[in-house]
Design a protein around this motif. Sequence first.
Motif, PDB file in Angstrom:
ATOM      1  N   CYS A 145      37.437  40.096  39.580  1.00 41.07           N
ATOM      2  CA  CYS A 145      38.846  40.470  39.469  1.00 41.07           C
ATOM      3  C   CYS A 145      38.945  41.920  39.910  1.00 41.07           C
ATOM      4  CB  CYS A 145      39.321  40.305  38.022  1.00 41.07           C
ATOM      5  SG  CYS A 145      40.919  41.068  37.622  1.00 41.07           S
ATOM      6  N   GLY A 146      39.848  42.234  40.824  1.00 40.44           N
ATOM      7  CA  GLY A 146      39.980  43.586  41.341  1.00 40.44           C
ATOM      8  C   GLY A 146      40.723  44.511  40.411  1.00 40.44           C
ATOM      9  N   SER A 147      40.261  44.629  39.183  1.00 35.63           N
ATOM     10  CA  SER A 147      40.967  45.362  38.125  1.00 35.63           C
ATOM     11  C   SER A 147      40.327  46.692  37.791  1.00 35.63           C
ATOM     12  CB  SER A 147      41.015  44.503  36.856  1.00 35.63           C
ATOM     13  OG  SER A 147      39.705  44.079  36.495  1.00 35.63           O
ATOM     14  N   CYS A 148      39.501  47.241  38.690  1.00 40.49           N
ATOM     15  CA  CYS A 148      38.833  48.510  38.404  1.00 40.49           C
ATOM     16  C   CYS A 148      39.830  49.606  38.064  1.00 40.49           C
ATOM     17  CB  CYS A 148      37.974  48.923  39.586  1.00 40.49           C
ATOM     18  SG  CYS A 148      38.893  49.153  41.132  1.00 40.49           S
ATOM     19  N   TRP A 149      40.992  49.586  38.711  1.00 40.75           N
ATOM     20  CA  TRP A 149      42.029  50.602  38.478  1.00 40.75           C
ATOM     21  C   TRP A 149      42.469  50.607  37.014  1.00 40.75           C
ATOM     22  CZ3 TRP A 149      46.746  48.747  36.764  1.00 40.75           C
ATOM     23  CH2 TRP A 149      46.953  47.367  36.912  1.00 40.75           C
ATOM     24  N   ALA A 150      42.569  49.419  36.415  1.00 41.50           N
ATOM     25  CA  ALA A 150      42.992  49.314  35.016  1.00 41.50           C
ATOM     26  C   ALA A 150      41.867  49.757  34.078  1.00 41.50           C
ATOM     27  CB  ALA A 150      43.412  47.885  34.703  1.00 41.50           C
ATOM     28  N   LYS A 216      41.763  37.580  35.047  1.00 36.80           N
ATOM     29  CA  LYS A 216      42.745  36.953  35.932  1.00 36.80           C
ATOM     30  C   LYS A 216      44.133  37.437  35.529  1.00 36.80           C
ATOM     31  CE  LYS A 216      43.064  32.743  33.095  1.00 36.80           C
ATOM     32  NZ  LYS A 216      42.900  31.270  33.098  1.00 36.80           N
ATOM     33  N   ASN A 217      45.070  37.315  36.436  1.00 34.37           N
ATOM     34  CA  ASN A 217      46.442  37.727  36.130  1.00 34.37           C
ATOM     35  C   ASN A 217      47.068  36.779  35.125  1.00 34.37           C
ATOM     36  OD1 ASN A 217      46.076  39.713  38.028  1.00 34.37           O
ATOM     37  ND2 ASN A 217      47.220  38.677  39.639  1.00 34.37           N
ATOM     38  N   GLY A 218      47.902  37.339  34.244  1.00 33.52           N
ATOM     39  CA  GLY A 218      48.564  36.517  33.244  1.00 33.52           C
ATOM     40  C   GLY A 218      49.964  37.000  32.967  1.00 33.52           C
TER      41      GLY A 218
END
Length: 337
Positions: A145-150, A216-218
């Motif tokens: 998941c490309g969520s490194c920013w978060a 994942k997006n939710g």
Amino acid sequence: MNVYHLYTVAMATVFAVVAPPCCQNASWDEELKHLNSVAGDFTPFGGRSDLVYEGKGEFESCNRCFQNATERHAYLNSFSTQPQSAKYGLNQFSSLSPEEFRDLYLRAIPEQALPFFGSKTKELPAKFDWRDRAVVAPVQNQQACGSCWAFSVVGAMQAAKAIAGMPLEELSVQQVIDCCFQNGGCNGGSPTKALFWLQRTRINLVPQSEYPYKAKNGMCHFFSHPKGGVALRNFTTFDFSGQEEAMKAELVERGPLSAVVDAVSWQDYLGGIIQHHCSSRWPNHAVLVVGYDATGEIPFWIVQNSWGTDWGNEGYVYVKLGSNLCGIADSVAAVLV
């Protein structure tokens, strides 16, 4: 047994199945069945626990990725001549092509930061590590998941909360992924946009236990009376390129820093201090800078990543200090809660 050894054993098993004379008369269907039994038991392949070869072409593609990776490692390691130098080799990302790796894990979007114009830096300690003060939460794993920013932004906020005297607790990354509509969740995002959103809305980030990570997006869930959590009061974002001494002071005075870097070469990183082949031209990954160490021959930043503890130095990467390596000083945010 660590990931490197697990991967080596698994790949050796795979090649043994394909190549030996005793298997030359076996059908591909039989070989494929055995390959999948091996892969299914090996979690770190590409960071996935559900790796299944659907045909000979897919297996051969993975085989090519492995062979290309070993050639890449030889090139990268040719620069590592000192004992502390970074080492590159097989890890949980070796079954991915560089393009697949970038698409899955390098999804941070950089924003132009204002150059830092501060006063002369006061004398700083030769070594400083916020982990020694028990304000840095454990390394997390963003998974595919490309969520490194978060993770970068939430890591800075939960550290700032602990520095302010409140108990250290893991805050919800999933809440930021689901609710920060200015960004794309697992499809990538900007730490700066996330910080602007947190400051404007004054939303209370809840504990991770209340809003767990799903990779994942939710759908966004709002909490009218959350238990615990913290809201962002303010933040700063600066470009410290050419001024890493000032960035050190920012870290000591403000807490762990969110930074956007170029992490293309990190796909193969095993440990040590990165000193070469790490560009500052294409920032693509968000991390948390938690400290520095200038006591040795090679001064370096101590950087927490979000790829799990099997990667790098138990989830951390060391980047040479003073050269803006990997663009580590180009876009740096400090938070206040």
